[in-house]
Design a protein around this motif. Structure first.
Motif, PDB file in Angstrom:
ATOM      1  N   GLN A   3      45.232  51.642  48.864  1.00 39.21           N
ATOM      2  CA  GLN A   3      44.383  50.544  49.262  1.00 39.21           C
ATOM      3  C   GLN A   3      44.992  49.362  50.159  1.00 39.21           C
ATOM      4  O   GLN A   3      45.966  48.937  49.636  1.00 39.21           O
ATOM      5  CB  GLN A   3      44.136  50.303  47.743  1.00 39.21           C
ATOM      6  CG  GLN A   3      43.738  50.482  47.132  1.00 39.21           C
ATOM      7  CD  GLN A   3      43.708  50.989  45.381  1.00 39.21           C
ATOM      8  OE1 GLN A   3      42.693  49.802  44.977  1.00 39.21           O
ATOM      9  NE2 GLN A   3      44.748  51.002  45.245  1.00 39.21           N
ATOM     10  N   PHE A   4      43.936  48.844  51.298  1.00 35.47           N
ATOM     11  CA  PHE A   4      44.614  48.364  51.984  1.00 35.47           C
ATOM     12  C   PHE A   4      43.421  47.172  52.451  1.00 35.47           C
ATOM     13  O   PHE A   4      42.679  47.566  52.126  1.00 35.47           O
ATOM     14  CB  PHE A   4      44.762  49.032  53.475  1.00 35.47           C
ATOM     15  CG  PHE A   4      46.167  49.838  53.143  1.00 35.47           C
ATOM     16  CD1 PHE A   4      46.864  49.107  53.154  1.00 35.47           C
ATOM     17  CD2 PHE A   4      45.857  51.181  53.420  1.00 35.47           C
ATOM     18  CE1 PHE A   4      48.097  50.404  52.508  1.00 35.47           C
ATOM     19  CE2 PHE A   4      46.270  52.258  53.297  1.00 35.47           C
ATOM     20  CZ  PHE A   4      47.868  52.055  53.215  1.00 35.47           C
ATOM     21  N   PHE A 158      40.312  37.878  44.744  1.00 37.08           N
ATOM     22  CA  PHE A 158      39.971  39.492  44.798  1.00 37.08           C
ATOM     23  C   PHE A 158      41.351  40.190  44.666  1.00 37.08           C
ATOM     24  O   PHE A 158      41.791  41.360  44.174  1.00 37.08           O
ATOM     25  CB  PHE A 158      38.781  39.633  45.244  1.00 37.08           C
ATOM     26  CG  PHE A 158      38.880  41.354  45.468  1.00 37.08           C
ATOM     27  CD1 PHE A 158      38.855  42.095  44.699  1.00 37.08           C
ATOM     28  CD2 PHE A 158      38.620  42.118  46.984  1.00 37.08           C
ATOM     29  CE1 PHE A 158      37.721  43.459  44.371  1.00 37.08           C
ATOM     30  CE2 PHE A 158      38.552  43.169  47.019  1.00 37.08           C
ATOM     31  CZ  PHE A 158      38.132  44.020  45.764  1.00 37.08           C
ATOM     32  N   VAL A 159      41.876  40.204  46.008  1.00 39.08           N
ATOM     33  CA  VAL A 159      43.750  40.678  46.643  1.00 39.08           C
ATOM     34  C   VAL A 159      44.254  40.304  45.420  1.00 39.08           C
ATOM     35  O   VAL A 159      44.844  41.537  45.860  1.00 39.08           O
ATOM     36  CB  VAL A 159      43.644  39.839  47.979  1.00 39.08           C
ATOM     37  CG1 VAL A 159      44.505  40.588  48.534  1.00 39.08           C
ATOM     38  CG2 VAL A 159      42.408  40.293  48.797  1.00 39.08           C
ATOM     39  N   THR A 162      43.241  42.374  42.524  1.00 44.55           N
ATOM     40  CA  THR A 162      43.527  44.131  42.376  1.00 44.55           C
ATOM     41  C   THR A 162      44.972  44.300  43.227  1.00 44.55           C
ATOM     42  O   THR A 162      44.766  45.724  43.347  1.00 44.55           O
ATOM     43  CB  THR A 162      42.401  44.141  43.853  1.00 44.55           C
ATOM     44  OG1 THR A 162      42.009  43.436  44.737  1.00 44.55           O
ATOM     45  CG2 THR A 162      40.788  44.455  42.787  1.00 44.55           C
ATOM     46  N   ASN A 163      45.787  43.636  43.714  1.00 43.27           N
ATOM     47  CA  ASN A 163      47.197  43.896  44.203  1.00 43.27           C
ATOM     48  C   ASN A 163      46.935  44.668  45.728  1.00 43.27           C
ATOM     49  O   ASN A 163      47.839  45.914  45.064  1.00 43.27           O
ATOM     50  CB  ASN A 163      47.950  44.401  43.305  1.00 43.27           C
ATOM     51  CG  ASN A 163      49.150  44.095  42.805  1.00 43.27           C
ATOM     52  OD1 ASN A 163      50.025  43.363  43.756  1.00 43.27           O
ATOM     53  ND2 ASN A 163      49.984  45.069  42.760  1.00 43.27           N
ATOM     54  N   LEU A 164      45.987  44.278  46.588  1.00 45.01           N
ATOM     55  CA  LEU A 164      45.755  45.047  47.652  1.00 45.01           C
ATOM     56  C   LEU A 164      46.770  44.716  48.247  1.00 45.01           C
ATOM     57  O   LEU A 164      47.598  44.160  48.903  1.00 45.01           O
ATOM     58  CB  LEU A 164      44.120  44.739  48.319  1.00 45.01           C
ATOM     59  CG  LEU A 164      43.290  45.418  46.884  1.00 45.01           C
ATOM     60  CD1 LEU A 164      41.696  44.857  48.069  1.00 45.01           C
ATOM     61  CD2 LEU A 164      43.167  46.515  47.117  1.00 45.01           C
ATOM     62  N   ASP A 165      47.454  45.497  49.316  1.00 43.74           N
ATOM     63  CA  ASP A 165      48.349  45.780  50.457  1.00 43.74           C
ATOM     64  C   ASP A 165      47.634  44.933  51.953  1.00 43.74           C
ATOM     65  O   ASP A 165      46.755  46.034  52.004  1.00 43.74           O
ATOM     66  CB  ASP A 165      49.155  46.359  50.602  1.00 43.74           C
ATOM     67  CG  ASP A 165      49.993  47.316  49.880  1.00 43.74           C
ATOM     68  OD1 ASP A 165      50.619  46.094  49.162  1.00 43.74           O
ATOM     69  OD2 ASP A 165      50.399  48.241  49.772  1.00 43.74           O
ATOM     70  N   VAL A 166      48.131  43.964  52.095  1.00 44.74           N
ATOM     71  CA  VAL A 166      46.951  43.330  52.826  1.00 44.74           C
ATOM     72  C   VAL A 166      48.014  43.524  54.778  1.00 44.74           C
ATOM     73  O   VAL A 166      48.952  43.641  54.941  1.00 44.74           O
ATOM     74  CB  VAL A 166      47.637  41.675  52.714  1.00 44.74           C
ATOM     75  CG1 VAL A 166      46.222  40.617  54.355  1.00 44.74           C
ATOM     76  CG2 VAL A 166      46.847  41.410  51.770  1.00 44.74           C
ATOM     77  N   ILE A 167      46.971  43.825  55.378  1.00 47.62           N
ATOM     78  CA  ILE A 167      47.187  44.212  56.710  1.00 47.62           C
ATOM     79  C   ILE A 167      46.744  43.004  57.891  1.00 47.62           C
ATOM     80  O   ILE A 167      45.247  42.758  57.537  1.00 47.62           O
ATOM     81  CB  ILE A 167      46.658  45.403  57.304  1.00 47.62           C
ATOM     82  CG1 ILE A 167      47.014  46.649  56.413  1.00 47.62           C
ATOM     83  CG2 ILE A 167      46.860  45.598  58.910  1.00 47.62           C
ATOM     84  CD1 ILE A 167      46.132  47.693  57.315  1.00 47.62           C
ATOM     85  N   LEU A 168      47.397  41.880  58.504  1.00 48.15           N
ATOM     86  CA  LEU A 168      47.104  40.983  58.982  1.00 48.15           C
ATOM     87  C   LEU A 168      46.669  40.918  60.423  1.00 48.15           C
ATOM     88  O   LEU A 168      47.010  41.662  61.589  1.00 48.15           O
ATOM     89  CB  LEU A 168      48.063  39.882  58.826  1.00 48.15           C
ATOM     90  CG  LEU A 168      48.349  38.367  60.166  1.00 48.15           C
ATOM     91  CD1 LEU A 168      46.633  38.261  59.232  1.00 48.15           C
ATOM     92  CD2 LEU A 168      49.262  37.160  59.638  1.00 48.15           C
ATOM     93  N   ALA A 189      52.979  33.041  49.549  1.00 50.95           N
ATOM     94  CA  ALA A 189      52.966  32.423  48.352  1.00 50.95           C
ATOM     95  C   ALA A 189      51.538  33.158  47.442  1.00 50.95           C
ATOM     96  O   ALA A 189      52.025  32.266  46.615  1.00 50.95           O
ATOM     97  CB  ALA A 189      52.191  31.360  48.854  1.00 50.95           C
ATOM     98  N   ASP A 190      50.873  33.411  47.539  1.00 49.33           N
ATOM     99  CA  ASP A 190      49.318  34.475  46.444  1.00 49.33           C
ATOM    100  C   ASP A 190      50.329  35.393  46.208  1.00 49.33           C
ATOM    101  O   ASP A 190      49.831  35.742  44.987  1.00 49.33           O
ATOM    102  CB  ASP A 190      48.077  34.596  47.536  1.00 49.33           C
ATOM    103  CG  ASP A 190      47.612  33.539  47.569  1.00 49.33           C
ATOM    104  OD1 ASP A 190      47.890  32.072  47.399  1.00 49.33           O
ATOM    105  OD2 ASP A 190      46.423  33.686  48.226  1.00 49.33           O
TER     106      ASP A 190
END
Length: 262
Positions: A3-4, A158-159, A162-168, A189-190
């Motif tokens: 999940q991203f 929300f992220v 749900t502990n989603l991996d983030v793509i910037l 930091a979040d």
């Protein structure tokens, strides 16, 4: 299932273009178990700036995600919370006497997750710290994030939940070094994992010293750059129209999926 969450340094940074390119690349990447393309579900929880079509608010970005994802989702399944005016969503919600709650977003996301896709890709709105409005009795889901009593809610909450991996997505323009570093530092930091970044030239005005700025970000951001998208004009050098699908096809081939699929 992976999940991203797709976020960006600012609005109009090309999140939908990048999301569609990622989906296209993933759906054309063979699953080693089935020897078929990966199943990818899309989710854009909130949109503002929609057209009323047959009594339903249709967001153009959500429509594009619907065209590229391959889990037979409807527009409302991909984009359950939508507003007609192209303004900050929490302001648009207030103007029509609605409330955006993390509980509602989480509920809709669970419906998307129930598809059991190989990849679920969530496209954010605006930048990382998109406001959703003040905390009310209806939106108490935020209180479970940490021990502090929150007074305001953001899409980034929300992220976190749900502990989603983030793509910037970094919008390559003047100021992007500061924007990219501040966004990355805030994500970390979040307590959320930012696993990769993409350099996106969303404007037809080429950035001065583009290569030097990308090289700086490659040194400053401790995560891999998985793609660099150059601006593609609507008309090629021979005067032929270039479709959105053709642009996506070009961009998708530039993405290194190894980081996302490991």
């Amino acid at each position: 299932m992976k999940q991203f969450f797709i976020t960006a340094t600012d609005t109009d940074a090309g999140k939908t273009f990048v999301s569609c390119a990622l989906i296209h690349a993933l759906t054309h990447h063979n699953n080693t178990l089935t020897n078929e393309g990966l199943k990818v579900a899309a989710f854009k929880p909130i949109s503002a700036g929609c057209e009323l079509v047959d009594g339903q608010l249709i967001n153009e970005d959500a429509k594009l995600l619907c065209e590229f994802a391959n889990c037979a989702q409807s527009i409302s399944h991909i984009n359950p919370i939508s507003f007609e005016e192209p303004i900050a969503p929490h302001i648009a919600a207030k103007k029509v006497n609605q409330e955006i709650t993390l509980a509602d977003i989480h509920h809709h996301y669970q419906q998307v997750k129930s598809l059991n896709a190989d990849i679920t890709l969530v496209e954010g709105a605006g930048g990382w710290r998109l406001p959703l409005g003040p905390i009310t009795i209806k939106s108490t889901l935020t209180a479970s994030i940490d021990n502090k009593e929150p007074t305001y809610q953001f899409l980034s909450d929300f992220v976190k939940i749900t502990n989603l991996d983030v793509i910037l997505i970094v919008n390559m323009k003047l100021g992007c070094l500061n924007h990219a570093l501040l966004t990355y530092e805030t994500i970390k930091a979040d307590g959320v994992e930012c696993i990769a970044w993409i350099a996106n030239c969303a404007s037809n005005g080429s950035m001065n010293n583009l290569a030097e700025n990308i090289a700086e970000l490659e040194q400053l951001l401790p995560i891999p750059k998985i793609a660099q998208f150059d601006f593609i004009a609507d008309v090629d050098e021979e005067g032929n129209d270039v479709s959105f699908y053709e642009k996506i096809n070009v961009a998708a081939k530039k993405i290194n999926l190894a980081v996302l699929l490991q």
